[in-house]
Design an enzyme around this catalytic site. Structure first.
Site, PDB file in Angstrom:
ATOM      1  CB  ALA A  84      -0.974  -0.050   1.162  1.00  0.00           C
ATOM      2  CB  SER A  85       0.581   4.590   1.505  1.00  0.00           C
ATOM      3  OG  SER A  85      -0.586   4.970   0.803  1.00  0.00           O
TER       4      SER A  85
END
Length: 356
Positions: free
Chosen positions: A82-83
């Site tokens: 993800a981020s």
């Protein structure tokens, strides 16, 4: 001679990594296992790595990577970051700046001229630091459309928005869309696609051979952990959402073993020059987010800590680095909650307190 030496080196690397994988390290504080108890057993799990002075001080995995067939999580299990992926996107831009292929202060529209007039004064620096004011692309998606969007689709959504949250450079607002656009710019400036650039310029040179900016139908993620969410007291696979195919803001899969190699590269110039690392790790803007007084390029900055979390459907991850103390804590998990930032801080304190 030139042909057998690389092969011998690779065999040595393989042998060393196999030995390391075969011998889980005993933590100096067994309380870490207690902190990870909820991840253990027949449930979506987690991998934890503590690096101290460049060496693994704690390396252990818990629970299952695949509930359906009982595949356990191991230090080689690959989670969707993800981020946490954003630090790799930022590094790609910095590499291209070192190559002279682009400039950090280039106008955004130099590379993506189809954007509307509102983007006229936006720069790559503002995308890196979340100060562009771009509208959140997630809010522009059709909720009735179940198809996955890709980085190019983010551009097409933003092409129709001649508005922004604030004047570019005047404020901070976390922007996934900005990093999707940066991935497209990496492709344009390098003459290849974003995923291939990362693989050839970052992952393979650092021997992160099982790390991918994953694209369905293009590559296969080895040792893949699938994401799950607890619904009504039962775990359900929730591995993909409509935004999971966007690469620049969150599409990288990696393991704690590969991320150890990434962490090592952030202490020297094997990948990026010192000046580029300083750009990534220095405050580019102030924020009002909890535990994020400042943001650099792909990194949150909180006192001595550089960190970033990553949350997407079925995954919660975090990396926290204390460069002055040569300490890093990485927690990767394949479940929808909890966010492991507080957990990583608790784990880090056991080494920080011991050093005092």
């Amino acid at each position: 001679m030139r042909r057998w030496k690389p092969r011998l080196a690779l065999l040595c690397l393989f042998a060393c990594s196999s030995l390391a994988a075969a011998a889980p390290l005993t933590p100096p504080d067994p309380g870490v296992d207690a902190l990870m108890q909820r991840y253990d057993g027949q449930v979506p799990g987690a991998s934890v790595l503590v690096l101290k002075d460049g060496e693994p001080a704690f390396r252990r995995s818990y629970g299952l990577a695949v509930l359906e067939d009982g595949t356990p999580v191991t230090p080689a299990s690959n989670f969707r970051l993800a981020s946490v992926s954003k630090q790799f996107t930022a590094a790609a831009i910095l590499l291209l700046a070192e190559d002279g292929k682009l400039g950090i202060d280039d106008p955004l529209k130099k590379w993506l001229p189809s954007l509307p007039a509102v983007a006229d004064t936006m720069t790559l620096r503002q995308l890196l630091s979340h100060t562009s004011g771009l509208i959140d692309y997630e809010d522009l998606m059709d909720p009735a459309d179940s198809r996955q969007v890709h980085d190019i689709d983010v551009l097409h959504l933003l092409e129709k928005q001649d508005r922004s949250y604030f004047a570019p450079g005047s404020d901070y607002r976390y922007s996934n869309g900005g990093y999707a656009l940066l991935a497209l710019i990496v492709g344009k400036a390098s003459g290849t696609d974003f995923a291939s650039f990362l693989r050839q310029r970052i992952f393979l040179p650092l021997d992160m051979r099982n790390t991918y900016a994953h694209q369905d139908g293009v590559d296969e993620v080895p040792n893949r952990a699938y994401g799950y969410s607890e619904v009504g007291g039962r775990w359900q696979r929730t591995d993909q959402s409509t935004t999971s195919a966007v690469l620049g803001d969150g599409g990288i899969y990696s393991s704690i073993d590969d991320l150890a190699k990434w962490d090592a590269a952030l202490y020297d110039q094997r990948l990026l020059k010192t000046s580029s690392l300083q750009l990534a790790f220095s405050p580019a803007t102030a924020t009002k987010e909890p535990d994020v007084p400042f943001y650099g390029f792909g990194w949150r900055i909180n006192g001595d800590a550089l960190w970033h979390s990553g949350e997407s459907i079925g995954f919660r991850n975090v990396i926290v680095r204390y460069p002055k103390q040569k300490l890093t804590v990485i927690v990767l998990s394949n479940r929808n909650e909890p966010e492991p930032y507080a957990l990583a801080i608790d784990i880090a304190r056991r080494w920080l307190d011991a050093a005092r």
